[in-house]
Enzyme design. Structure first.
Site, short mmCIF file in Angstrom:
data_model
loop_
_atom_site.label_atom_id
_atom_site.label_comp_id
_atom_site.label_asym_id
_atom_site.label_seq_id
_atom_site.Cartn_x
_atom_site.Cartn_y
_atom_site.Cartn_z
CB THR A 91 22.02 14.68 -18.68
OG1 THR A 91 22.39 16.03 -19.01
CG2 THR A 91 22.51 13.72 -19.75
CD GLU A 135 21.78 16.93 -22.34
OE1 GLU A 135 22.48 16.84 -23.37
OE2 GLU A 135 20.87 16.12 -22.07
CD GLU A 136 15.07 18.60 -15.57
OE1 GLU A 136 14.01 18.95 -15.01
OE2 GLU A 136 15.58 17.47 -15.41
N GLY A 137 19.08 21.47 -16.22
CA GLY A 137 19.43 22.68 -15.48
C GLY A 137 19.91 23.79 -16.40
#
Length: 130
Positions: free
Chosen positions: A32, A35-37
């Protein structure tokens, strides 16, 4: 997210390619934006040794004299921002909790879809053509 069959094909190809190496692959999925951040924030702070570092006493320790940094990830289709806000984040959609190397971190993270570099350029070119 827009084309699940295409995403499944890509993930199957990734699994096939990684399967050629001596790696114990236990699955793959699309992250998501939040999550990437969050994982980008961990990466930045780990590399800057604000989460843990190897001390002169030859052991891994939490560096108490350093401050963790926020992370802003300008991608092609989206932008992620993640930081430690210093106050409780009330919105559960933008809060994340990690326990890393024995220290708790409560973070704000948000993914701004369509605000990446490529998307911004597309909007700019569309506006110029009008």
């Amino acid at each position: 997210e827009q084309n699940s069959s295409k995403a499944e094909q890509v993930l199957a190809e990734v699994a096939r390619a990684i399967g050629r190496y001596p790696v114990d692959l236990r699955g793959a999925r699309i992250l998501t934006g939040n999550e990437e951040g969050s994982f980008g924030w961990i990466t930045v702070n780990y590399l800057l040794e604000t989460l843990v570092k190897f001390s002169f006493a030859e052991k891994w320790e939490h560096p108490w004299d350093t401050e963790v940094l926020g992370a802003l990830d300008l991608g092609g289709a989206s932008t992620q921002i993640t930081f430690q806000p210093g106050v409780t984040v009330e919105d559960k959609n933008t809060s994340v909790f990690f326990r890393l190397y024995g220290t708790n971190y409560s973070l704000y993270t948000h993914s701004y879809l369509c605000y990446g570099q490529t998307q911004a350029l597309k909007r700019l070119l569309a506006a110029l053509h009008q």
